[in-house]
Scaffold this active site. Structure first.
Site, PDB file in Angstrom:
ATOM      1  N   HIS A  13       0.875  -1.206   0.000  1.00  0.00           N
ATOM      2  CA  HIS A  13       0.000   0.000   0.000  1.00  0.00           C
ATOM      3  C   HIS A  13       0.898   1.238   0.000  1.00  0.00           C
ATOM      4  O   HIS A  13       1.498   1.578   1.016  1.00  0.00           O
ATOM      5  CB  HIS A  13      -0.901   0.011   1.237  1.00  0.00           C
ATOM      6  CG  HIS A  13      -1.840   1.182   1.270  1.00  0.00           C
ATOM      7  ND1 HIS A  13      -3.208   1.031   1.372  1.00  0.00           N
ATOM      8  CD2 HIS A  13      -1.639   2.515   1.206  1.00  0.00           C
ATOM      9  CE1 HIS A  13      -3.778   2.222   1.375  1.00  0.00           C
ATOM     10  NE2 HIS A  13      -2.840   3.148   1.287  1.00  0.00           N
ATOM     11  N   HIS A  15       1.604   5.392  -1.707  1.00  0.00           N
ATOM     12  CA  HIS A  15       1.249   6.566  -2.518  1.00  0.00           C
ATOM     13  C   HIS A  15       2.527   7.121  -3.141  1.00  0.00           C
ATOM     14  O   HIS A  15       3.416   7.569  -2.417  1.00  0.00           O
ATOM     15  CB  HIS A  15       0.591   7.643  -1.651  1.00  0.00           C
ATOM     16  CG  HIS A  15      -0.667   7.166  -1.006  1.00  0.00           C
ATOM     17  ND1 HIS A  15      -1.892   7.311  -1.591  1.00  0.00           N
ATOM     18  CD2 HIS A  15      -0.880   6.486   0.162  1.00  0.00           C
ATOM     19  CE1 HIS A  15      -2.822   6.765  -0.805  1.00  0.00           C
ATOM     20  NE2 HIS A  15      -2.231   6.254   0.254  1.00  0.00           N
ATOM     21  N   LYS A  99      -9.383  -0.176  -5.972  1.00  0.00           N
ATOM     22  CA  LYS A  99      -9.392   0.488  -4.659  1.00  0.00           C
ATOM     23  C   LYS A  99     -10.716   1.181  -4.410  1.00  0.00           C
ATOM     24  O   LYS A  99     -11.190   1.955  -5.245  1.00  0.00           O
ATOM     25  CB  LYS A  99      -8.243   1.510  -4.606  1.00  0.00           C
ATOM     26  CG  LYS A  99      -8.148   2.296  -3.319  1.00  0.00           C
ATOM     27  CD  LYS A  99      -7.629   1.459  -2.166  1.00  0.00           C
ATOM     28  CE  LYS A  99      -7.829   2.142  -0.817  1.00  0.00           C
ATOM     29  NZ  LYS A  99      -6.684   2.873  -0.330  1.00  0.00           N
ATOM     30  N   HIS A 136     -10.441   1.244   1.723  1.00  0.00           N
ATOM     31  CA  HIS A 136     -10.220   2.244   2.773  1.00  0.00           C
ATOM     32  C   HIS A 136     -11.429   2.126   3.698  1.00  0.00           C
ATOM     33  O   HIS A 136     -12.515   2.592   3.370  1.00  0.00           O
ATOM     34  CB  HIS A 136     -10.119   3.661   2.179  1.00  0.00           C
ATOM     35  CG  HIS A 136      -9.823   4.687   3.227  1.00  0.00           C
ATOM     36  ND1 HIS A 136      -8.609   5.325   3.342  1.00  0.00           N
ATOM     37  CD2 HIS A 136     -10.582   5.162   4.246  1.00  0.00           C
ATOM     38  CE1 HIS A 136      -8.636   6.146   4.384  1.00  0.00           C
ATOM     39  NE2 HIS A 136      -9.833   6.073   4.942  1.00  0.00           N
ATOM     40  N   HIS A 174      -4.592  -0.448   5.881  1.00  0.00           N
ATOM     41  CA  HIS A 174      -4.120   0.340   7.038  1.00  0.00           C
ATOM     42  C   HIS A 174      -5.057   0.242   8.241  1.00  0.00           C
ATOM     43  O   HIS A 174      -5.645   1.237   8.666  1.00  0.00           O
ATOM     44  CB  HIS A 174      -3.847   1.800   6.658  1.00  0.00           C
ATOM     45  CG  HIS A 174      -4.837   2.442   5.711  1.00  0.00           C
ATOM     46  ND1 HIS A 174      -6.184   2.421   5.923  1.00  0.00           N
ATOM     47  CD2 HIS A 174      -4.660   3.114   4.554  1.00  0.00           C
ATOM     48  CE1 HIS A 174      -6.787   3.067   4.933  1.00  0.00           C
ATOM     49  NE2 HIS A 174      -5.879   3.487   4.080  1.00  0.00           N
ATOM     50  N   ASP A 245       1.526   2.692   3.554  1.00  0.00           N
ATOM     51  CA  ASP A 245       0.667   3.864   3.374  1.00  0.00           C
ATOM     52  C   ASP A 245       1.505   5.140   3.407  1.00  0.00           C
ATOM     53  O   ASP A 245       1.034   6.187   3.868  1.00  0.00           O
ATOM     54  CB  ASP A 245      -0.455   3.911   4.427  1.00  0.00           C
ATOM     55  CG  ASP A 245      -1.514   4.938   4.077  1.00  0.00           C
ATOM     56  OD1 ASP A 245      -1.605   5.339   2.897  1.00  0.00           O
ATOM     57  OD2 ASP A 245      -2.248   5.360   4.990  1.00  0.00           O
TER      58      ASP A 245
HETATM   59  C1  NCD Z   1      -3.432   9.198   2.087  1.00  0.00           C
HETATM   60  C2  NCD Z   1      -2.941  10.245   1.082  1.00  0.00           C
HETATM   61  O1  NCD Z   1      -2.422  11.279   1.508  1.00  0.00           O
HETATM   62  O2  NCD Z   1      -3.068  10.009  -0.123  1.00  0.00           O
HETATM   63  N1  NCD Z   1      -3.499   9.791   3.383  1.00  0.00           N
HETATM   64  C3  NCD Z   1      -3.476   9.165   4.557  1.00  0.00           C
HETATM   65  O3  NCD Z   1      -3.637   9.823   5.590  1.00  0.00           O
HETATM   66  N2  NCD Z   1      -3.267   7.883   4.660  1.00  0.00           N
HETATM   67  C4  NCD Z   1      -4.727   8.610   1.647  1.00  0.00           C
HETATM   68  C5  NCD Z   1      -5.129   7.380   2.410  1.00  0.00           C
HETATM   69  O4  NCD Z   1      -4.539   6.316   2.259  1.00  0.00           O
HETATM   70  O5  NCD Z   1      -6.079   7.460   3.192  1.00  0.00           O
HETATM   71 ZN    ZN Z   2      -3.160   5.129   1.628  1.00  0.00          ZN
END
Ligand code: NCD
Ligand code: ZN
Length: 349
Positions: A13, A15, A99, A136, A174, A245
């Protein structure tokens, strides 16, 4: 000096963002992880095959030369997602998974799903295809207390969903509560656990004044939940696996709007290892980091290994985001300014 060598991990997971930020941060993952599931919540979310191919191309172009890192791409579900697009994308190996963001539940989720029932046809197809659904798990109802949103989601949304689609392959992403830990085990789901939810409870967000460095979604909960997450992650149980995450936000944006997300990829492995050492479970780390995920997703385990050594590791307070020679901004990494006691030495062939 203690040493620990484990099979190369994967991040289930992540970003990666876009543009300059992508170019600056990707190496923190690509150097040490074999694969990562890349989240589709870019500013213009990845809702189609076309967008996904183009996003994957920009990721590949941002990778250091000769990198073997494999980004596994996801489609961002909306109320309008078409089952034909999803099927074609999955069959052509464009999408690895889908997702589900409840609309407005988190960063860049305003196009997310307004009503889960609107996607029942899509889930039917995913169940047949054995395409993973990554969730999520928070309700988006502003009336529900933010600290209860995961538990309410599990009881009101997820529970009926798995009754209707018992064979759908689901990962609750998460997880932050003891309730989620139990639910995942009792219902044969998979779950990712972040480093930060293993280290902090909700007090961190209020320590020394409002502190957005520790604000992420789902928000960290009470201490009893953190204890349950640590027990789950270090148990070696196959349903729990590594998903950082890691969610970078430039410092100026964090300060300005308090965006949710913690950037942990520069320290993720060291951060997890600290938890496993504290829980006397270093022997379980390889399962969580490198074995349970591939088993769940029916993928081969990585061939290379990484070696960690126990030595003082000073984490920089900030990481610069650079374009050419110009510093465009900074991002605070998790543990920034702390000294950790493990360091990744490198890859072992
Ligand atoms: C994530 C993001 O900033 O893209 N933020 C977070 O707090 N985890 C999005 C997500 O996974 O919820
Ligand atoms: Zn995330």
């Amino acid at each position: 000096m203690k040493e620990l060598t484990i099979l190369k991990p994967d991040d289930w997971h992540l970003h990666l963002r876009e543009g300059i930020v992508l170019k600056n941060i990707i190496r923190f993952t690509s150097e040490l992880f074999g694969r990562a599931i890349v989240m589709p919540n870019t500013k213009n979310p990845i809702t189609s095959i076309k967008k996904c191919i183009s996003y994957k191309k920009s990721i590949s172009e941002a990778l250091p030369e000769n990198s073997t890192f494999d980004p596994l791409m996801t489609i961002y579900l909306t109320d309008e997602t078409k089952k034909d697009e999803l099927t074609e994308g999955f069959n052509k190996n464009v999408f690895f998974a889908a997702k589900l963001y409840p609309a407005n539940a988190t960063t860049n989720s305003s196009f997310g799903v307004k009503k889960i029932e609107n996607l029942y046809e899509v889930f039917e197809v995913m169940q047949e295809l054995e395409m993973p659904l990554l969730i999520h798990g928070e309700v988006n109802d502003p009336e529900v207390d933010i600290f209860d949103r995961e538990e309410v989601f599990i009881d009101k949304e997820l529970s009926p969903l798995i009754k209707k689609f018992p064979k759908l392959k689901i990962v609750l992403e998460h997880i932050t509560t003891a309730h989620a830990v139990d639910f995942v085990q009792d219902n044969n789901l998979g779950a990712t656990i972040t480093p930060h939810h293993l280290h902090i409870n909700r007090n961190a967000m209020f320590f020394g004044g409002l502190n957005s460095d520790f604000y992420c979604l789902p928000v960290p909960k009470r201490e009893k939940n953190r204890i349950a997450l640590r027990k789950a992650a270090t148990s070696g149980k196959e349903c729990f696996f590594l998903g950082t995450d890691s969610a970078p936000h430039l410092r100026q944006w964090k300060a300005f709007c308090g965006c949710a997300g913690i950037f942990n990829s520069p320290v993720a492995i060291e951060s997890y290892v600290k938890v496993f050492e504290e829980e006397n479970a270093l022997d379980q780390f390889e399962k969580f980091a490198s074995l349970n995920g591939p088993k769940f997703y029916h993928l081969p385990i990585n061939k290379e290994k990484i070696k960690l050594v126990s030595m003082s590791n000073q984490i920089p307070e900030f990481i610069d985001v650079i374009e050419g020679k110009k510093v465009l901004g900074q991002i605070k990494p998790f543990h920034g300014g702390e000294t950790l006691s493990w360091r990744v030495e490198g890859i072992v062939k």
